[in-house]
Design an enzyme around this catalytic site. Structure first.
Site, PDB file in Angstrom:
ATOM      1  N   ARG A  61      -9.203  35.864   6.167  1.00  0.00           N
ATOM      2  CA  ARG A  61      -9.384  35.771   4.834  1.00  0.00           C
ATOM      3  C   ARG A  61     -10.462  34.522   4.737  1.00  0.00           C
ATOM      4  O   ARG A  61     -10.424  33.501   5.269  1.00  0.00           O
ATOM      5  CB  ARG A  61      -8.552  35.392   3.697  1.00  0.00           C
ATOM      6  CG  ARG A  61      -7.239  36.907   3.588  1.00  0.00           C
ATOM      7  CD  ARG A  61      -6.243  36.509   2.719  1.00  0.00           C
ATOM      8  NE  ARG A  61      -5.508  37.687   2.728  1.00  0.00           N
ATOM      9  CZ  ARG A  61      -4.786  38.399   3.175  1.00  0.00           C
ATOM     10  NH1 ARG A  61      -4.626  37.747   4.516  1.00  0.00           N
ATOM     11  NH2 ARG A  61      -4.147  39.297   3.094  1.00  0.00           N
ATOM     12  N   HIS A  86     -11.039  40.414   6.403  1.00  0.00           N
ATOM     13  CA  HIS A  86     -11.403  41.216   7.440  1.00  0.00           C
ATOM     14  C   HIS A  86     -12.995  41.790   7.181  1.00  0.00           C
ATOM     15  O   HIS A  86     -13.473  42.906   7.639  1.00  0.00           O
ATOM     16  CB  HIS A  86     -10.668  42.406   7.662  1.00  0.00           C
ATOM     17  CG  HIS A  86      -9.191  42.021   8.217  1.00  0.00           C
ATOM     18  ND1 HIS A  86      -8.931  40.891   8.840  1.00  0.00           N
ATOM     19  CD2 HIS A  86      -7.958  42.558   7.972  1.00  0.00           C
ATOM     20  CE1 HIS A  86      -7.521  40.651   9.182  1.00  0.00           C
ATOM     21  NE2 HIS A  86      -6.955  41.837   8.626  1.00  0.00           N
ATOM     22  N   HIS A 103      -7.280  44.331  15.910  1.00  0.00           N
ATOM     23  CA  HIS A 103      -5.995  44.406  15.084  1.00  0.00           C
ATOM     24  C   HIS A 103      -5.239  45.836  15.587  1.00  0.00           C
ATOM     25  O   HIS A 103      -4.790  46.726  14.612  1.00  0.00           O
ATOM     26  CB  HIS A 103      -6.509  44.981  13.416  1.00  0.00           C
ATOM     27  CG  HIS A 103      -5.851  44.418  12.615  1.00  0.00           C
ATOM     28  ND1 HIS A 103      -4.444  44.616  12.460  1.00  0.00           N
ATOM     29  CD2 HIS A 103      -6.050  43.536  11.642  1.00  0.00           C
ATOM     30  CE1 HIS A 103      -4.021  44.117  11.446  1.00  0.00           C
ATOM     31  NE2 HIS A 103      -4.906  43.433  10.948  1.00  0.00           N
ATOM     32  N   ASP A 149       2.841  36.458   8.165  1.00  0.00           N
ATOM     33  CA  ASP A 149       1.737  37.020   7.910  1.00  0.00           C
ATOM     34  C   ASP A 149       0.741  35.622   7.831  1.00  0.00           C
ATOM     35  O   ASP A 149       0.341  35.383   7.085  1.00  0.00           O
ATOM     36  CB  ASP A 149       1.460  37.859   6.531  1.00  0.00           C
ATOM     37  CG  ASP A 149       0.068  38.381   6.518  1.00  0.00           C
ATOM     38  OD1 ASP A 149      -0.775  38.109   7.524  1.00  0.00           O
ATOM     39  OD2 ASP A 149      -0.146  38.955   5.620  1.00  0.00           O
ATOM     40  N   GLU A 208      -2.953  38.935  16.267  1.00  0.00           N
ATOM     41  CA  GLU A 208      -4.536  38.859  16.205  1.00  0.00           C
ATOM     42  C   GLU A 208      -5.084  37.486  16.581  1.00  0.00           C
ATOM     43  O   GLU A 208      -4.650  36.573  15.652  1.00  0.00           O
ATOM     44  CB  GLU A 208      -4.914  39.297  14.693  1.00  0.00           C
ATOM     45  CG  GLU A 208      -4.179  40.458  14.294  1.00  0.00           C
ATOM     46  CD  GLU A 208      -3.976  40.368  12.763  1.00  0.00           C
ATOM     47  OE1 GLU A 208      -4.908  40.246  12.025  1.00  0.00           O
ATOM     48  OE2 GLU A 208      -2.952  40.538  12.316  1.00  0.00           O
TER      49      GLU A 208
HETATM   50  C1  BGC Z   1      -3.493  40.420   7.281  1.00  0.00           C
HETATM   51  C2  BGC Z   1      -2.548  41.135   6.462  1.00  0.00           C
HETATM   52  C3  BGC Z   1      -3.324  42.063   5.993  1.00  0.00           C
HETATM   53  C4  BGC Z   1      -3.397  43.265   7.134  1.00  0.00           C
HETATM   54  C5  BGC Z   1      -3.935  44.422   6.917  1.00  0.00           C
HETATM   55  C6  BGC Z   1      -3.524  41.200   8.728  1.00  0.00           C
HETATM   56  O1  BGC Z   1      -4.410  40.624   9.571  1.00  0.00           O
HETATM   57  O2  BGC Z   1      -3.280  38.976   7.694  1.00  0.00           O
HETATM   58  O3  BGC Z   1      -2.666  39.923   5.256  1.00  0.00           O
HETATM   59  O4  BGC Z   1      -2.171  42.804   4.973  1.00  0.00           O
HETATM   60  O5  BGC Z   1      -3.932  42.321   8.219  1.00  0.00           O
HETATM   61  O6  BGC Z   1      -5.021  44.252   6.364  1.00  0.00           O
END
Ligand code: BGC
Length: 359
Positions: free
Chosen positions: A86, A111, A185, A257, A325
């Site tokens: 983010r 993302h 991802h 997360d 990630e």
């Molecule tokens: C993020 C999550 C998100 C997920 C899917 C992850 O990399 O940290 O907050 O919900 O990706 O978009």
């Protein structure tokens, strides 16, 4: 060996190709030109019975159609860019110029914005079709793409090597100063993509600090010690234990997360360092992650939903996978003390992450 087939097509009839990379050990990774997506990762069993029955386990979540990938909001298997994770309110200032990038989730840029690299068609080139197959995927992201400055020429090279590692090399160059933070991802379930919760997987992250967030998943700026918290994963820990713990950060994230700050990280490291590990105790299968990146997000698929249905009509749910990630810390463009995600004009960007599977 590399083979390819047409996987499907986009609404404008452009074909999406699938490239299947197989190494000398019989591991096969299927990669799509859509989003650079790792769609299947087939690991052969190593017992005599496994060999006699061609028993393979698919250790990543995925979908069977292009349409499902375009519906998916969880970035399943994709290359993420221009900025993984983010950026608060999609705002940052670079060399005195303020930028507003696409705000696509909870008032923040997630993302890389709504039309991120995960939804693009990449141009594929087979670099090596031998025992350590190698596929290059290239993309030109125009100046102003999702609000990000500079025309960015990006390339990702996937190599399935003899150590059973999928090495992912990221290259880029921009015509003006920008920020760049790509990641991969994949959602791993080492027991097999249709096996349900990964809460019995053990996880280890070689990090003494993590970046706590506010309610909007934006780092507060603190580099908090993991000591005496459920975030201490310096030894292998069965995920069920910390996930059941009471901690305000676990409430905010609805599970893990979060970004951890890699202890061994050094700027411009020539070689990737050991960052994390996941072990599935029943099979003994182990995933080891090496990277040159400063941070790693452990995401326990807290918001994964059954829609769209996954491969082989599997209804995926919360905690059915884990993501590791590698990345710059989230919101680094707004936190001066975080390792920088800035890419100066004309400078060559390079980073590498390898996911190695044993057992
Ligand atoms: C993020 C999550 C998100 C997920 C899917 C992850 O990399 O940290 O907050 O919900 O990706 O978009």
């Amino acid at each position: 060996m590399i083979t390819s087939n047409v996987f499907g097509s986009l609404a404008d009839d452009q074909p999406v190709y699938q490239y299947s990379l197989t190494n000398a050990r019989g591991t096969q990774v299927d990669i799509l030109t859509l989003g650079g997506i790792v769609r299947r990762w087939l690991v052969p069993g190593d017992t005599a019975t496994d060999k006699a029955t061609d028993n393979v386990t698919d250790i990543v979540l995925g979908f069977d159609t292009v349409e499902a990938y375009l519906e998916d909001q969880a970035y399943v298997g994709a290359v993420v860019g221009r900025y993984a994770n983010r950026i608060a309110r999609g705002k940052f200032t670079l060399q005195g110029t303020p930028y507003q990038v696409d705000v696509n989730q909870g008032g923040n840029c997630l993302h890389g914005g709504q039309d991120g690299f995960n939804r693009r068609l990449w141009q594929a080139t087979i670099l090596d079709g031998g025992d350590e197959p190698q596929l290059a995927l290239s993309l030109i992201s125009p100046d102003g793409d999702q609000g990000f400055p500079g025309e960015l020429t990006a390339k990702v090279i996937y190599t399935l090597n003899a150590q059973n590692g999928l090495k992912i090399e990221y290259f880029a160059q921009s015509t003006s100063a920008t920020v760049f933070n790509p990641t991969q991802h994949s959602y791993f379930n080492l027991e097999g993509h249709q096996s349900g919760p990964v809460t019995q997987h053990q996880v280890q992250i070689f990090a003494s600090r993590f970046t706590p967030t506010d309610e909007n998943a934006i780092p507060t700026g603190e580099l908090a010690s993991v000591t005496d918290t459920p975030f201490d994963l310096r030894e292998l820990v069965t995920l069920a234990t910390p996930l059941a713990a009471t901690h305000p950060q676990l409430t905010i994230g609805n599970g893990f997360d979060h970004n951890w700050c890699v202890d061994a990280y050094q700027p411009n490291m020539p070689q990737p360092t050991l960052v994390a590990k996941a072990v599935e105790p029943k099979s003994g299968r182990t995933l080891t992650v090496y990277s040159t990146m400063p941070g790693i997000q452990l995401y326990t698929a807290n918001y994964l939903s059954a829609h769209p249905l996954g491969k082989e009509q599997t209804a995926y749910g919360a905690n059915h996978a884990l993501c590791l990630e590698t990345q710059c810390y989230p919101a680094a463009p707004n936190q001066e003390h975080f390792p920088s995600a800035e890419l100066p004009a004309g400078e060559a960007y390079y980073s590498v992450t390898e996911y190695r599977v044993t057992g």
